[in-house]
Design an enzyme around this catalytic site. Structure first.
Site, PDB file in Angstrom:
ATOM      1  N   MET A 165      -1.758  -1.469   5.072  1.00 44.56           N
ATOM      2  CA  MET A 165      -2.253  -0.848   3.988  1.00 44.56           C
ATOM      3  C   MET A 165      -3.391  -0.167   4.619  1.00 44.56           C
ATOM      4  SD  MET A 165      -1.655  -3.291   0.677  1.00 44.56           S
ATOM      5  CE  MET A 165      -2.147  -4.943   1.687  1.00 44.56           C
ATOM      6  N   CYS A 170       4.976   6.556   3.791  1.00 44.24           N
ATOM      7  CA  CYS A 170       3.579   6.917   3.230  1.00 44.24           C
ATOM      8  C   CYS A 170       3.798   7.933   2.302  1.00 44.24           C
ATOM      9  CB  CYS A 170       2.436   7.155   4.259  1.00 44.24           C
ATOM     10  SG  CYS A 170       1.061   7.423   3.305  1.00 44.24           S
ATOM     11  N   ASN A 186      10.145  -4.350  -0.192  1.00 42.90           N
ATOM     12  CA  ASN A 186       8.806  -4.481  -0.714  1.00 42.90           C
ATOM     13  C   ASN A 186       8.934  -3.840  -1.808  1.00 42.90           C
ATOM     14  OD1 ASN A 186       6.337  -1.865   0.570  1.00 42.90           O
ATOM     15  ND2 ASN A 186       6.013  -3.895  -0.179  1.00 42.90           N
ATOM     16  N   GLY A 187       7.852  -3.969  -2.774  1.00 36.24           N
ATOM     17  CA  GLY A 187       7.622  -3.385  -4.008  1.00 36.24           C
ATOM     18  C   GLY A 187       7.566  -4.143  -4.913  1.00 36.24           C
ATOM     19  N   ASP A 188       6.320  -4.480  -5.595  1.00 37.87           N
ATOM     20  CA  ASP A 188       6.276  -5.194  -7.041  1.00 37.87           C
ATOM     21  C   ASP A 188       6.159  -6.828  -6.854  1.00 37.87           C
ATOM     22  OD1 ASP A 188       5.903  -2.653  -8.116  1.00 37.87           O
ATOM     23  OD2 ASP A 188       7.867  -2.573  -9.032  1.00 37.87           O
TER      24      ASP A 188
END
Length: 332
Positions: free
Chosen positions: A19, A102, A204-206
């Site tokens: 990140m 990204c 990946n995600g949430d």
């Protein structure tokens, strides 16, 4: 056990997402301390590395206590990607990761990050260039596709594996979604279930709670998961998830003392790495997250983000511990 090249990871590893302005060595150290199995640098511009840009070079800093750790690069030019992967190779991380996910406009406009999702042939050429420039395992992080009408992750996974990519992490959103709306992991599960795919597939995600992590682990059958935003100010999430997987029970939530200790360590390690002034300034953005949920915290936060002397920040953190004592904040 999951293998990426010679890297051995536990069954169903938990990865810390790369990140920007977050995943630096001090933050990674905290996440490693609290259970992250594999971590990545902030994403680094291939053009910046070649130009010897100071900020890009600093992002190459890795430390033995972080291992295994990957360095992530992005770019839209084959020659620049090959040259930058040679630079990365010399630093000897455990792997090189390519960012094809990204969604930020300034990256996409340069034909990099998620901008490459519109051109799989280019993605393949860029990846080949990186593989050519390094002796390390090469992995990729990407998204489902440009938008819901062009979800192409199935073809992307096959073509990347065919040229030598050794693991794939998929953020379960399209570029058009940015970070909004719901992620859809069913597309990643389809990739994992493709009989042609043998490389590890990570989702990946949430993922923001042990319950959701277990639900997604059982439902989608992937090889592991990557956690990003939920770890900001809350590095404890990795061990919490692992404990819940193993026992079905929750670890005790971090106390105020735990949070103060994490904030102190983050500041100390930032100053050690970046120097006092930069360390103080760049740690400021994290204090709100460490103490999210504490009522009437604004006065303390203001003191921490305006102090220019580390002694003043540490003194304020001592006051926080004194005032809020053993309060346990529910939730993340």
């Amino acid at each position: 056990m999951i293998k990426i090249g010679n890297i051995e990871l536990p069954d169903f590893p938990l990865l810390l997402a790369p990140m920007e302005d977050v995943s630096d060595p001090p933050f990674r150290r905290l996440c490693k301390l609290h259970g992250a199995d594999l971590m990545y640098s902030e994403f680094i511009s291939s053009e910046g590395l070649i130009r010897d840009a100071v900020k890009s070079k600093m992002k190459l800093d890795i430390f033995d206590y972080e291992r295994p750790v990957g360095i992530q690069i992005f770019g839209g030019d084959e020659e620049a990607m090959e040259m930058s992967s040679r630079i990365v190779d010399a630093v000897q991380p455990d792997l090189v990761d390519i960012n094809f996910g990204c969604p930020v406009k300034k990256v996409v406009c340069k034909g990099a990050g998620a901008g490459v999702l519109k051109d799989i042939d280019l993605m393949v050429r860029l990846t080949k260039a990186v593989i050519k420039g390094t002796n390390l395992p090469v992995t990729v992080k990407t998204r489902l596709g440009w938008d819901e009408n062009s979800i192409n992750i199935d073809e992307v996974a096959e073509r990347l594996q065919d040229i030598g990519v050794q693991a794939l992490t998929v953020h379960a959103r399209t570029r058009a979604q940015m970070y909004k709306g719901h992620s859809d992991w069913s597309h990643i599960a389809r990739v994992k279930n493709n009989p042609r795919i043998s490389m590890p597939i990570f989702g990946n995600g949430d993922i923001d709670s042990p319950e959701k992590a277990l639900e997604y682990k059982n439902k989608f059958g992937l090889d592991g998961m990557m956690i990003g935003r939920a770890a900001i100010g809350y590095p404890w999430i990795f061990n919490e998830i692992k404990h819940y997987f193993a026992t079905g029970e929750h670890l005790a939530k971090p106390t105020i003392q735990d949070r103060v200790e994490a904030a102190k360590n983050h500041l100390t390690w930032s100053m050690d790495w970046k120097g006092e002034r930069l360390g103080i300034v760049e740690t400021r953005r994290h204090y709100t997250n460490y103490f999210k949920g504490i009522p009437n915290f604004k006065e303390f936060r203001t003191q921490m983000v305006t102090a220019n002397d580390p002694k003043d920040v540490f003194a304020t953190l001592e006051l926080v511990e004194e005032k809020f004592g053993n309060m346990v904040i529910s939730g993340i």
